[in-house]
Scaffold this motif. Structure first.
Motif, PDB file in Angstrom:
ATOM      1  N   VAL A 134       0.821  -1.442  -0.172  1.00 29.86           N
ATOM      2  CA  VAL A 134      -0.258  -0.018   0.016  1.00 29.86           C
ATOM      3  C   VAL A 134       0.347   0.993  -0.321  1.00 29.86           C
ATOM      4  O   VAL A 134       1.955   1.561   0.219  1.00 29.86           O
ATOM      5  CB  VAL A 134      -0.910  -0.117   1.661  1.00 29.86           C
ATOM      6  CG1 VAL A 134      -1.065   1.732   1.520  1.00 29.86           C
ATOM      7  CG2 VAL A 134      -1.767  -0.637   0.829  1.00 29.86           C
ATOM      8  N   ASP A 135       0.405   2.496  -1.181  1.00 29.15           N
ATOM      9  CA  ASP A 135       1.425   4.052  -0.648  1.00 29.15           C
ATOM     10  C   ASP A 135      -0.328   4.048   0.099  1.00 29.15           C
ATOM     11  O   ASP A 135      -0.956   4.507  -0.812  1.00 29.15           O
ATOM     12  CB  ASP A 135       1.135   4.045  -2.268  1.00 29.15           C
ATOM     13  CG  ASP A 135       2.407   5.485  -2.116  1.00 29.15           C
ATOM     14  OD1 ASP A 135       1.618   5.879  -1.082  1.00 29.15           O
ATOM     15  OD2 ASP A 135       2.490   6.126  -3.210  1.00 29.15           O
ATOM     16  N   THR A 136      -0.388   4.649   0.891  1.00 23.37           N
ATOM     17  CA  THR A 136      -1.095   5.512   1.523  1.00 23.37           C
ATOM     18  C   THR A 136      -1.490   7.109   1.453  1.00 23.37           C
ATOM     19  O   THR A 136      -2.713   7.343   0.997  1.00 23.37           O
ATOM     20  CB  THR A 136      -1.002   5.380   3.292  1.00 23.37           C
ATOM     21  OG1 THR A 136       0.823   6.234   2.816  1.00 23.37           O
ATOM     22  CG2 THR A 136      -0.746   3.774   3.199  1.00 23.37           C
ATOM     23  N   SER A 137      -0.636   6.950   0.663  1.00 20.71           N
ATOM     24  CA  SER A 137      -0.951   8.690  -0.541  1.00 20.71           C
ATOM     25  C   SER A 137      -1.554   8.334  -1.880  1.00 20.71           C
ATOM     26  O   SER A 137      -2.244   9.278  -2.425  1.00 20.71           O
ATOM     27  CB  SER A 137       0.441   9.413  -1.054  1.00 20.71           C
ATOM     28  OG  SER A 137       1.143   8.477  -1.906  1.00 20.71           O
ATOM     29  N   ARG A 138      -2.045   6.996  -2.176  1.00 18.31           N
ATOM     30  CA  ARG A 138      -3.113   6.755  -3.533  1.00 18.31           C
ATOM     31  C   ARG A 138      -4.293   5.798  -2.305  1.00 18.31           C
ATOM     32  O   ARG A 138      -4.849   6.023  -3.807  1.00 18.31           O
ATOM     33  CB  ARG A 138      -2.285   5.415  -4.177  1.00 18.31           C
ATOM     34  CG  ARG A 138      -0.951   6.082  -4.315  1.00 18.31           C
ATOM     35  CD  ARG A 138      -0.643   7.424  -5.513  1.00 18.31           C
ATOM     36  NE  ARG A 138      -1.542   7.201  -6.170  1.00 18.31           N
ATOM     37  CZ  ARG A 138      -1.347   8.204  -7.254  1.00 18.31           C
ATOM     38  NH1 ARG A 138      -1.108   9.997  -6.854  1.00 18.31           N
ATOM     39  NH2 ARG A 138      -2.647   7.936  -8.269  1.00 18.31           N
ATOM     40  N   ILE A 139      -4.723   5.989  -1.453  1.00 22.11           N
ATOM     41  CA  ILE A 139      -5.523   6.310  -0.795  1.00 22.11           C
ATOM     42  C   ILE A 139      -6.998   6.446  -1.691  1.00 22.11           C
ATOM     43  O   ILE A 139      -7.018   7.821  -1.343  1.00 22.11           O
ATOM     44  CB  ILE A 139      -6.095   5.714   0.796  1.00 22.11           C
ATOM     45  CG1 ILE A 139      -4.949   4.952   0.866  1.00 22.11           C
ATOM     46  CG2 ILE A 139      -7.631   5.518   1.151  1.00 22.11           C
ATOM     47  CD1 ILE A 139      -5.203   4.920   2.239  1.00 22.11           C
ATOM     48  N   GLY A 140      -7.942   6.140  -2.187  1.00 23.10           N
ATOM     49  CA  GLY A 140      -9.343   6.691  -2.686  1.00 23.10           C
ATOM     50  C   GLY A 140      -8.949   7.163  -3.800  1.00 23.10           C
ATOM     51  O   GLY A 140      -9.440   7.451  -4.615  1.00 23.10           O
ATOM     52  N   LYS A 141      -7.773   6.703  -4.715  1.00 19.16           N
ATOM     53  CA  LYS A 141      -7.659   7.060  -5.834  1.00 19.16           C
ATOM     54  C   LYS A 141      -7.862   5.943  -6.580  1.00 19.16           C
ATOM     55  O   LYS A 141      -7.487   4.794  -6.465  1.00 19.16           O
ATOM     56  CB  LYS A 141      -5.775   7.836  -6.428  1.00 19.16           C
ATOM     57  CG  LYS A 141      -6.163   9.295  -5.452  1.00 19.16           C
ATOM     58  CD  LYS A 141      -4.727   9.971  -5.324  1.00 19.16           C
ATOM     59  CE  LYS A 141      -4.620  10.906  -4.532  1.00 19.16           C
ATOM     60  NZ  LYS A 141      -3.124  12.119  -4.955  1.00 19.16           N
ATOM     61  N   ILE A 142      -7.520   6.013  -8.712  1.00 22.16           N
ATOM     62  CA  ILE A 142      -7.613   5.221  -9.199  1.00 22.16           C
ATOM     63  C   ILE A 142      -7.018   4.241  -8.849  1.00 22.16           C
ATOM     64  O   ILE A 142      -6.923   3.207  -9.130  1.00 22.16           O
ATOM     65  CB  ILE A 142      -7.916   5.460 -10.679  1.00 22.16           C
ATOM     66  CG1 ILE A 142      -9.008   6.180 -10.759  1.00 22.16           C
ATOM     67  CG2 ILE A 142      -8.475   4.447 -12.289  1.00 22.16           C
ATOM     68  CD1 ILE A 142      -9.318   7.353 -12.276  1.00 22.16           C
TER      69      ILE A 142
END
Length: 402
Positions: A113-121
């Motif tokens: 998981v890259d937590t900065s990408r949560i909620g993105k495509i």
């Protein structure tokens, strides 16, 4: 004296119990929606009382204020808050997995998981991120969203609300509440749009009015004053509470006035409680004059649109036949839907904005206090405001010109 040091631990613990599904006849485990006017201590309570109470109960709290950065999309703010809460748990579990010789674990793909990408495509969904947070922390999770109505101002924000409802349904079971949702708002009418229609993400939930600071707060302040200023004993708690009510139960304004009344530089002669009562009356006058000035500074059609909005509340429909008829009656001119839309946009573009708009094209008055001002003036027979130049309402001015 610090407002932060006044705690409402009992109220916070009671709300945590309802969120856990322990209170009879309460639906809070499906979502707790709290409404309170601006500046009445709502955010202070959420951060200073509720979050610590959740932690004491063994729950992981995640807090996000959607007004923290109005330039950012509400959906992105929610995703980032979940990501920040998830990050330390990922590091701990990843380290344990590595020590155990495991290369991959099947937890919603959390190991990569890259937590900065949560909620993105290309990132983890909000549902999977909340599941990962719950499972890695091995505790229930409470997501506390302050000024939640702001999520309705963008499509991404609305999608985030729908995703949170889905996460709640997936993570919770009759015997286990693993995801608790707390949504607060400073405008009950706007918050209602999350729950009051078939298309609302939390349809069927109820809006609760958060208790305002009361006599207990005043007793706390009075005790502090009597301790620090023995010469002022005994403090008239009744007068001080009336002053607090005069400030609209808004602790920030109350404490600012109290600091001035107790200052050695104060030129007021007499008891400070009387100075506080006078300051409360002055604050009321200032608030009313500001709203009156804002209203009288608008163009006739803008005034008519705002008037209609104040009168109709959640029933406001800007372009229906009755609304257009109302605009014409107040301005003396035929008003098209295009003209009404232009007036609405002008009201939204003012600084500060007078009108709020949802992603679905719903409109409401930005500051709920203006509704109270409108109702009070209407009840007193003082509506609409009159221009001081000629003591005529704007409708009368138009009629006189014609």
């Amino acid at each position: 004296m610090s407002l932060v040091s006044f705690l409402r631990t009992g109220l916070a613990d009671e709300l945590v119990s309802t969120l856990q599904g322990k209170a009879a006849f309460s639906d809070a485990h499906n979502g707790l929606f709290l409404a309170a006017p601006r500046r009445t201590g709502k955010t202070t309570f959420l951060r200073g009382d509720l979050l610590p109470a959740l932690e004491r109960a063994g729950i992981v709290p995640v807090y996000v204020d959607l007004w923290a950065d109005l330039a950012r999309d509400p959906g992105a703010l929610i995703a980032e808050a979940i990501g920040r809460a998830l990050q330390p748990h990922l590091g701990r579990v990843a380290r344990l997995a590595k020590e155990a010789g495991l290369e991959k674990l099947s937890l919603a793909g959390w190991l990569q998981v890259d937590t900065s990408r949560i909620g993105k495509i290309d990132g983890l969904t909000l549902v999977d991120a909340l599941r990962a947070l719950h499972e890695t922390a091995e505790k229930p999770v409470a997501l506390v969203i302050d000024e939640a109505q702001h999520a309705l101002t963008s499509e991404a924000g609305e999608n985030a609300m729908t995703a949170l409802k889905s996460a709640r349904d997936q993570l919770n079971a009759p015997a286990a509440v693993n995801l608790m949702l707390v949504m607060s708002g400073s405008d009950r009418d706007k918050l209602l749009r999350l729950v009051n229609s078939n298309g609302a993400p939390f349809y069927g939930s109820q809006i609760q009015r958060m208790p305002l600071l009361d006599q207990a707060f005043i007793d706390f302040i009075a005790e502090r004053i009597e301790t620090q200023r023995p010469d002022l004993r005994p403090v008239d708690r009744g007068a001080l509470y009336r002053a607090f009510e005069g400030f609209g139960n808004r602790p920030q304004f109350f404490m600012e006035a109290l600091g001035q009344a107790l200052s050695p530089l104060s030129q007021y002669e007499g008891r400070f409680e009387l100075a506080m009562l006078e300051a409360a009356l002055q604050r009321q006058r200032d608030d009313q004059l500001q709203m009156e000035s804002d209203f009288l500074g608008l163009r006739p059609l803008e005034q008519a649109v705002l008037w209609r909005m104040l009168e109709q509340g959640p029933r406001f429909r800007p372009y229906d036949a009755e609304a257009l008829k109302f605009y014409r009656a107040q301005t003396g001119e035929t008003v098209s839907s295009a003209k009404a839309q232009k007036a609405l946009e002008s009201l939204r573009e003012r600084m500060p904005a007078l009108v709020w708009k949802s992603a679905r094209g719903e409109y409401a008055v930005e500051d709920a206090a203006m509704h109270r001002w409108f109702e009070e003036r209407k009840a007193a027979g003082n509506w609409p405001p009159r221009s001081p130049q000629n003591d005529l309402s704007f409708g009368e001015v138009v009629a006189d010109k014609n």
